[in-house]
Design a protein around this motif. Structure first.
Motif, PDB file in Angstrom:
ATOM      1  N   HIS A   1      -1.258  24.939  12.066  1.00 24.64           N
ATOM      2  CA  HIS A   1       0.186  24.704  12.136  1.00 24.64           C
ATOM      3  C   HIS A   1       0.714  23.967  10.919  1.00 24.64           C
ATOM      4  CE1 HIS A   1       0.011  26.158  16.190  1.00 24.64           C
ATOM      5  NE2 HIS A   1      -0.855  25.226  16.528  1.00 24.64           N
ATOM      6  N   PHE A   2      -0.158  23.244  10.229  1.00 26.24           N
ATOM      7  CA  PHE A   2       0.298  22.534   9.031  1.00 26.24           C
ATOM      8  C   PHE A   2      -0.582  22.926   7.884  1.00 26.24           C
ATOM      9  CE2 PHE A   2       2.440  19.311   6.656  1.00 26.24           C
ATOM     10  CZ  PHE A   2       1.505  18.862   5.747  1.00 26.24           C
ATOM     11  N   GLY A   3      -0.038  23.580   6.944  1.00 27.91           N
ATOM     12  CA  GLY A   3      -0.839  24.029   5.816  1.00 27.91           C
ATOM     13  C   GLY A   3       0.003  24.229   4.591  1.00 27.91           C
ATOM     14  N   LYS A   4      -0.668  24.479   3.491  1.00 28.57           N
ATOM     15  CA  LYS A   4       0.022  24.692   2.237  1.00 28.57           C
ATOM     16  C   LYS A   4       0.790  25.996   2.293  1.00 28.57           C
ATOM     17  CE  LYS A   4      -2.459  25.694  -1.328  1.00 28.57           C
ATOM     18  NZ  LYS A   4      -3.415  25.555  -2.428  1.00 28.57           N
TER      19      LYS A   4
ATOM     20  N   LYS B   1       2.970  15.432   2.362  1.00 29.86           N
ATOM     21  CA  LYS B   1       3.111  16.140   3.637  1.00 29.86           C
ATOM     22  C   LYS B   1       1.841  16.008   4.472  1.00 29.86           C
ATOM     23  CE  LYS B   1       4.634  20.304   3.560  1.00 29.86           C
ATOM     24  NZ  LYS B   1       4.774  21.709   3.107  1.00 29.86           N
ATOM     25  N   THR B   2       0.687  16.113   3.805  1.00 31.49           N
ATOM     26  CA  THR B   2      -0.593  15.996   4.504  1.00 31.49           C
ATOM     27  C   THR B   2      -0.764  14.600   5.098  1.00 31.49           C
ATOM     28  OG1 THR B   2      -1.564  17.573   2.960  1.00 31.49           O
ATOM     29  CG2 THR B   2      -3.075  16.257   4.275  1.00 31.49           C
ATOM     30  N   VAL B   3      -0.473  13.575   4.292  1.00 32.84           N
ATOM     31  CA  VAL B   3      -0.603  12.192   4.765  1.00 32.84           C
ATOM     32  C   VAL B   3       0.338  11.944   5.940  1.00 32.84           C
ATOM     33  CG1 VAL B   3      -0.248   9.774   4.137  1.00 32.84           C
ATOM     34  CG2 VAL B   3      -1.383  11.319   2.534  1.00 32.84           C
TER      35      VAL B   3
ATOM     36  N   PHE C   1       0.827  -1.203   0.000  1.00 30.78           N
ATOM     37  CA  PHE C   1       0.000   0.000   0.000  1.00 30.78           C
ATOM     38  C   PHE C   1       0.863   1.255   0.000  1.00 30.78           C
ATOM     39  CE2 PHE C   1      -2.675   3.235   2.086  1.00 30.78           C
ATOM     40  CZ  PHE C   1      -3.754   3.213   1.218  1.00 30.78           C
ATOM     41  N   GLN C   2       1.955   1.259   0.767  1.00 31.72           N
ATOM     42  CA  GLN C   2       2.861   2.405   0.790  1.00 31.72           C
ATOM     43  C   GLN C   2       3.482   2.638  -0.585  1.00 31.72           C
ATOM     44  OE1 GLN C   2       5.638   1.533   3.926  1.00 31.72           O
ATOM     45  NE2 GLN C   2       4.189   2.016   5.553  1.00 31.72           N
ATOM     46  N   GLU C   3       3.846   1.552  -1.261  1.00 29.72           N
ATOM     47  CA  GLU C   3       4.415   1.674  -2.600  1.00 29.72           C
ATOM     48  C   GLU C   3       3.379   2.216  -3.590  1.00 29.72           C
ATOM     49  OE1 GLU C   3       5.905  -2.135  -3.666  1.00 29.72           O
ATOM     50  OE2 GLU C   3       7.527  -2.128  -2.167  1.00 29.72           O
ATOM     51  N   LYS C   4       2.130   1.752  -3.470  1.00 27.36           N
ATOM     52  CA  LYS C   4       1.064   2.232  -4.352  1.00 27.36           C
ATOM     53  C   LYS C   4       0.817   3.727  -4.153  1.00 27.36           C
ATOM     54  CE  LYS C   4      -1.424  -2.189  -4.443  1.00 27.36           C
ATOM     55  NZ  LYS C   4      -2.654  -2.892  -4.014  1.00 27.36           N
ATOM     56  N   ILE C   5       0.772   4.146  -2.896  1.00 23.88           N
ATOM     57  CA  ILE C   5       0.547   5.561  -2.592  1.00 23.88           C
ATOM     58  C   ILE C   5       1.660   6.418  -3.180  1.00 23.88           C
ATOM     59  CG2 ILE C   5       0.507   7.272  -0.724  1.00 23.88           C
ATOM     60  CD1 ILE C   5      -2.108   5.847  -1.035  1.00 23.88           C
ATOM     61  N   GLN C   6       2.906   5.965  -3.039  1.00 27.64           N
ATOM     62  CA  GLN C   6       4.031   6.715  -3.574  1.00 27.64           C
ATOM     63  C   GLN C   6       3.949   6.837  -5.093  1.00 27.64           C
ATOM     64  OE1 GLN C   6       6.382   8.260  -1.532  1.00 27.64           O
ATOM     65  NE2 GLN C   6       6.758   9.267  -3.483  1.00 27.64           N
TER      66      GLN C   6
ATOM     67  N   GLY D   1      -7.095  22.351   6.038  1.00 23.75           N
ATOM     68  CA  GLY D   1      -6.092  23.422   5.979  1.00 23.75           C
ATOM     69  C   GLY D   1      -5.287  23.442   4.704  1.00 23.75           C
ATOM     70  N   GLN D   2      -5.422  22.434   3.854  1.00 23.82           N
ATOM     71  CA  GLN D   2      -4.628  22.336   2.630  1.00 23.82           C
ATOM     72  C   GLN D   2      -5.280  23.012   1.433  1.00 23.82           C
ATOM     73  OE1 GLN D   2      -1.680  21.057   3.500  1.00 23.82           O
ATOM     74  NE2 GLN D   2      -2.820  20.900   5.408  1.00 23.82           N
ATOM     75  N   PHE D   3      -6.556  23.392   1.552  1.00 21.16           N
ATOM     76  CA  PHE D   3      -7.285  23.919   0.400  1.00 21.16           C
ATOM     77  C   PHE D   3      -7.839  25.304   0.727  1.00 21.16           C
ATOM     78  CE2 PHE D   3      -7.677  19.285   0.545  1.00 21.16           C
ATOM     79  CZ  PHE D   3      -7.089  18.944  -0.670  1.00 21.16           C
ATOM     80  N   ASP D   4      -7.776  26.186  -0.244  1.00 24.08           N
ATOM     81  CA  ASP D   4      -8.222  27.569  -0.036  1.00 24.08           C
ATOM     82  C   ASP D   4      -9.699  27.639   0.351  1.00 24.08           C
ATOM     83  OD1 ASP D   4      -5.698  28.486  -0.670  1.00 24.08           O
ATOM     84  OD2 ASP D   4      -6.148  28.678  -2.807  1.00 24.08           O
ATOM     85  N   ASN D   5     -10.527  26.791  -0.271  1.00 22.17           N
ATOM     86  CA  ASN D   5     -11.969  26.851  -0.018  1.00 22.17           C
ATOM     87  C   ASN D   5     -12.344  26.371   1.378  1.00 22.17           C
ATOM     88  OD1 ASN D   5     -12.456  27.809  -2.592  1.00 22.17           O
ATOM     89  ND2 ASN D   5     -12.790  25.781  -3.467  1.00 22.17           N
ATOM     90  N   THR D   6     -11.574  25.434   1.928  1.00 24.71           N
ATOM     91  CA  THR D   6     -11.923  24.848   3.233  1.00 24.71           C
ATOM     92  C   THR D   6     -11.034  25.349   4.375  1.00 24.71           C
ATOM     93  OG1 THR D   6     -10.487  22.948   2.733  1.00 24.71           O
ATOM     94  CG2 THR D   6     -12.832  22.740   2.199  1.00 24.71           C
TER      95      THR D   6
END
Length: 355
Positions: free
Chosen positions: A348-351, A186-188, A167-172, A329-334
């Motif tokens: 604290h964690f964002g784009k 970074k989000t994951v 699964f880690q390989e697939k995600i990468q 926190g990663q998207f402007d709309n949300t």
């Protein structure tokens, strides 16, 4: 101007449909999702135990990874099965001993009625006692039902272990196909680290609270201390109200067992002191402010997930909400929604907006 208003209304309608659809899916598939979440938590415990066992060396040699995985999995499931058997037998013992507890309940209620001036208080509660006994038997049956799903949970855990590396390989590979892969990665990682920190701390503090409460109840002389310790351990995963409810259970049972308010008060003081020591002193030092969730949001999230998934939803409400804050926190709309859900309005964690 009219087009702008229509666009806003369309966005509102879109999000209402998405929210309603999500809630519908969560409720319709709740049985499957709850079992899978339990399997995921067990997989996580196996993974943490595997990390510890893998450090064991025989001379200069380490145990092979497949053997470490088997040992960890068998150890965790044996522990879960043993706990389930013990708790199930305690529930049955509690139901069988209710007739002898009813005399103490009548005595305590009669004394309370004399103090408050309320007549027939003991008789009013005797009818509820039969229903309460039926509920205890029902809880014992539902607990046995969880044991009956043991095989299904085991299968899920085995497949999670088998798919872990792949699964880690697939995600990468998926992340490599998009220009936003770095930000998604970074989000994951942020979600995985937060989930790992939260569960590690919560499992340790809840286990410590349950263990100390077990010895306190044993010294006081409360019957079935293992059952109350397990309930305290489990309910400590529920934020805000969990520790209070977990403390009331053995205290009320102390009143039922002895028919004296002094015993219940002793249990409240002893178990309550342990809850305060671990929950208000040790837990914040270990967890810090990494969750970054508003206390009001914690309460609302607890209510929402409790409505959707019951106790399992209450237990998972905090990590789910913290995960949503990171993702929003990663998207402007949300991002405004993430700010509202956070504790102090700081994400604290964002784009990186400077890009």
């Amino acid at each position: 101007m009219q087009n702008s208003n229509e666009l806003k209304l369309a966005n509102v309608a879109y999000w209402m449909i998405v929210i309603a659809g999500t809630i519908g899916v969560l409720m319709y598939f709740q049985n499957f999702l709850k079992v899978f979440c339990i399997s995921f938590l067990i997989w996580y415990i196996v993974k943490k135990l595997r990390d510890l066992v893998s450090k064991i060396k025989i001379g200069k040699y380490s145990l092979p990874q497949w053997l470490v995985t088997i040992i960890s999995t068998v150890a965790v499931f044996l522990a879960i099965y043993s706990i389930a058997k013990i708790i199930g037998s305690n529930f049955q013992s509690l139901a069988q001993n209710f007739p002898q507890y009813s005399d103490n309940i009548s005595k305590a209620l009669l004394a309370l009625g004399n103090v408050t001036g309320v007549e027939n208080l003991d008789q009013s509660f005797l009818s509820l006692l039969a229903e309460y006994k039926s509920s205890i038997v029902g809880y014992a049956g539902s607990f046995a039902g969880i044991v009956g799903q043991f095989i299904i949970i085991l299968i899920y855990v085995v497949f999670l272990l088998l798919e872990e590396t792949l699964f880690q390989e697939k995600i990468q590979k998926v992340l490599n196909t998009t220009t936003a892969g770095g930000n998604i990665y970074k989000t994951v990682n942020a979600v995985a680290n937060l989930f790992d920190d939260y569960l590690s701390v919560k499992i340790f503090t809840s286990f410590l609270t349950g263990l100390l409460s077990y010895f306190a109840l044993l010294i006081i002389g409360i019957e079935l201390p293992a059952l109350w310790a397990f309930i305290i351990f489990l309910f400590n995963f529920i934020p805000s109200v969990g520790s209070v409810v977990a403390t009331l259970f053995p205290a009320l049972f102390g009143l039922i067992q002895y028919g004296e308010g002094s015993v219940a008060l002793t249990v409240l003081i002893a178990v309550g002191a342990i809850q305060i020591l671990v929950g208000n002193v040790l837990d914040p030092r270990l967890m810090g402010s990494r969750l970054n969730i508003s206390p009001l949001v914690v309460l609302l999230s607890l209510t929402l997930w409790g409505f959707l998934w019951g106790v399992v939803g209450m237990i998972l409400s905090v990590p789910i909400t913290a995960t949503l804050i990171i993702i929003f926190g990663q998207f402007d709309n949300t991002r405004p929604l993430a700010i509202l859900l956070s504790k102090n309005g700081e994400i604290h964690f964002g784009k990186d907006t400077s890009e």
